[in-house]
Design an enzyme around this catalytic site. Structure first.
Site, PDB file in Angstrom:
ATOM      1  N   GLU A  83       0.820  -1.225   0.000  1.00  0.00           N
ATOM      2  CA  GLU A  83       0.000   0.000   0.000  1.00  0.00           C
ATOM      3  C   GLU A  83       0.852   1.274   0.000  1.00  0.00           C
ATOM      4  O   GLU A  83       0.523   2.249  -0.665  1.00  0.00           O
ATOM      5  CB  GLU A  83      -0.922  -0.005   1.227  1.00  0.00           C
ATOM      6  N   ASP A  84       1.945   1.270   0.728  1.00  0.00           N
ATOM      7  CA  ASP A  84       2.661   2.526   0.977  1.00  0.00           C
ATOM      8  C   ASP A  84       4.067   2.619   0.388  1.00  0.00           C
ATOM      9  O   ASP A  84       4.730   3.653   0.548  1.00  0.00           O
ATOM     10  CB  ASP A  84       2.766   2.770   2.499  1.00  0.00           C
TER      11      ASP A  84
HETATM   12  P1  NDP Z   1      -5.457   9.609   6.882  1.00  0.00           P
HETATM   13  O1  NDP Z   1      -5.787   8.381   6.115  1.00  0.00           O
HETATM   14  O2  NDP Z   1      -4.991  10.814   6.154  1.00  0.00           O
HETATM   15  O3  NDP Z   1      -4.375   9.303   7.992  1.00  0.00           O
HETATM   16  C1  NDP Z   1      -4.498   8.217   8.853  1.00  0.00           C
HETATM   17  C2  NDP Z   1      -3.616   7.071   8.367  1.00  0.00           C
HETATM   18  O4  NDP Z   1      -2.260   7.521   8.314  1.00  0.00           O
HETATM   19  C3  NDP Z   1      -3.652   5.944   9.346  1.00  0.00           C
HETATM   20  O5  NDP Z   1      -4.699   5.069   9.024  1.00  0.00           O
HETATM   21  C4  NDP Z   1      -2.262   5.337   9.210  1.00  0.00           C
HETATM   22  O6  NDP Z   1      -2.330   4.398   8.137  1.00  0.00           O
HETATM   23  C5  NDP Z   1      -1.375   6.524   8.806  1.00  0.00           C
HETATM   24  N1  NDP Z   1      -0.579   7.182   9.889  1.00  0.00           N
HETATM   25  C6  NDP Z   1       0.730   7.497   9.829  1.00  0.00           C
HETATM   26  N2  NDP Z   1       1.144   8.111  10.937  1.00  0.00           N
HETATM   27  C7  NDP Z   1       0.086   8.191  11.760  1.00  0.00           C
HETATM   28  C8  NDP Z   1      -0.098   8.733  13.070  1.00  0.00           C
HETATM   29  N3  NDP Z   1       0.896   9.306  13.797  1.00  0.00           N
HETATM   30  N4  NDP Z   1      -1.335   8.681  13.620  1.00  0.00           N
HETATM   31  C9  NDP Z   1      -2.337   8.099  12.929  1.00  0.00           C
HETATM   32  N5  NDP Z   1      -2.237   7.578  11.682  1.00  0.00           N
HETATM   33  C10 NDP Z   1      -1.017   7.614  11.099  1.00  0.00           C
HETATM   34  O7  NDP Z   1      -6.697  10.010   7.796  1.00  0.00           O
HETATM   35  P2  NDP Z   1      -8.144  10.322   7.297  1.00  0.00           P
HETATM   36  O8  NDP Z   1      -8.087  11.050   6.019  1.00  0.00           O
HETATM   37  O9  NDP Z   1      -8.878   9.071   7.401  1.00  0.00           O
HETATM   38  O10 NDP Z   1      -8.707  11.320   8.367  1.00  0.00           O
HETATM   39  C11 NDP Z   1      -9.398  10.895   9.524  1.00  0.00           C
HETATM   40  C12 NDP Z   1     -10.831  11.370   9.543  1.00  0.00           C
HETATM   41  O11 NDP Z   1     -10.876  12.761   9.422  1.00  0.00           O
HETATM   42  C13 NDP Z   1     -11.681  10.781   8.438  1.00  0.00           C
HETATM   43  O12 NDP Z   1     -12.861  10.274   9.010  1.00  0.00           O
HETATM   44  C14 NDP Z   1     -11.961  11.963   7.512  1.00  0.00           C
HETATM   45  O13 NDP Z   1     -13.283  11.917   6.979  1.00  0.00           O
HETATM   46  C15 NDP Z   1     -11.819  13.133   8.406  1.00  0.00           C
HETATM   47  N6  NDP Z   1     -11.264  14.302   7.782  1.00  0.00           N
HETATM   48  C16 NDP Z   1     -11.468  15.473   8.426  1.00  0.00           C
HETATM   49  C17 NDP Z   1     -10.919  16.617   7.956  1.00  0.00           C
HETATM   50  C18 NDP Z   1     -11.125  17.837   8.757  1.00  0.00           C
HETATM   51  O14 NDP Z   1     -10.444  18.801   8.549  1.00  0.00           O
HETATM   52  N7  NDP Z   1     -12.046  17.823   9.733  1.00  0.00           N
HETATM   53  C19 NDP Z   1     -10.137  16.650   6.716  1.00  0.00           C
HETATM   54  C20 NDP Z   1      -9.951  15.356   6.122  1.00  0.00           C
HETATM   55  C21 NDP Z   1     -10.499  14.232   6.662  1.00  0.00           C
HETATM   56  P3  NDP Z   1      -1.327   3.135   7.982  1.00  0.00           P
HETATM   57  O15 NDP Z   1      -1.694   2.052   8.918  1.00  0.00           O
HETATM   58  O16 NDP Z   1      -1.525   2.745   6.539  1.00  0.00           O
HETATM   59  O17 NDP Z   1       0.015   3.713   8.281  1.00  0.00           O
END
Ligand code: NDP
Ligand code: ZN
Length: 178
Positions: free
Chosen positions: A64-65
């Site tokens: 994936e990454d």
């Molecule tokens: P992202 O997918 O952008 O980021 C989360 C993913 O990043 C994780 O699943 C993980 O995946 C990886 N990751 C790497 N470092 C970290 C860390 N320190 N902490 C957590 N995750 C990390 O997140 P979303 O876009 O899903 O955003 C979360 C929610 O926010 C969603 O429900 C979205 O709808 C909402 N949202 C809100 C916004 C706002 O401004 N209010 C804007 C955009 C989204 P892996 O296991 O693959 O590493």
């Protein structure tokens, strides 16, 4: 090669693949910390002993990454492990909202091994969102992420009581200390 040596080989392979990546938290930890935490949760909290699951867990974000292909994983680690990795790999050609919805829908249909990896992945990511969130995430965004994670985990229940209890304990902690 023994299972333990294969797991170490997979950890080394994943470390090289993720070498240029950092986690999104403000400590900017090396990305490999996350797959290592996932495999550690499986082994030491979930008491999972199936090495195919443990090896797939350490590899779970490579396709994936990073530029890793399924052919590479199959050649080095075999098709059973590759299948687990593919089961937990999002289709990045889809828009993010659709990918997130698909994770909720697919969770109950994953194999037992893939459910275990997903559960540990959600524990690791939600812990990060609670304790070391990505830079610039508002409280609202952190809560949305946790709520989504709970929906995915709802479809994984029954797979491993120890991991589910660990997840429940984690999310019962108040995010903002209120
Ligand atoms: P992202 O997918 O952008 O980021 C989360 C993913 O990043 C994780 O699943 C993980 O995946 C990886 N990751 C790497 N470092 C970290 C860390 N320190 N902490 C957590 N995750 C990390 O997140 P979303 O876009 O899903 O955003 C979360 C929610 O926010 C969603 O429900 C979205 O709808 C909402 N949202 C809100 C916004 C706002 O401004 N209010 C804007 C955009 C989204 P892996 O296991 O693959 O590493
Ligand atoms: Zn992950």
């Amino acid at each position: 090669m023994s299972d333990l040596l294969k797991l170490l080989q997979a950890a080394s392979f994943a470390a090289k693949k993720h070498i240029a990546q950092k986690r999104k938290g403000n400590d900017a930890a090396p990305y490999i910390n996350h797959p290592l935490e996932v495999v550690n949760l499986l082994a030491n909290v979930g008491k999972v002993k199936d090495y195919n699951v443990l090896i797939a867990a350490v590899l779970h974000d490579t396709i994936e990454d990073t530029e890793t292909t399924k052919e590479e994983i199959t050649e080095l680690f075999g098709s059973d492990i590759c299948e687990y990795v593919l089961e937990v790999t999002d289709d990045k050609s889809l828009p993010k909202a659709e990918r997130k919805q698909k994770q909720i829908e697919h969770a109950p249909h994953l194999s037992q091994g893939a459910k275990l990896i997903k559960l540990s992945d959600k524990i690791s990511n939600i812990r990060d969102v609670m304790e070391n969130p990505p830079d610039g995430w508002s409280d609202e965004r952190r809560l949305e992420y946790i709520n989504w994670g709970e929906k995915v985990v709802a479809g994984l229940r029954g797979a491993n009581k120890n991991l589910e209890n660990h997840f429940d304990e984690l999310i019962s902690k108040k995010l903002f200390g209120k």
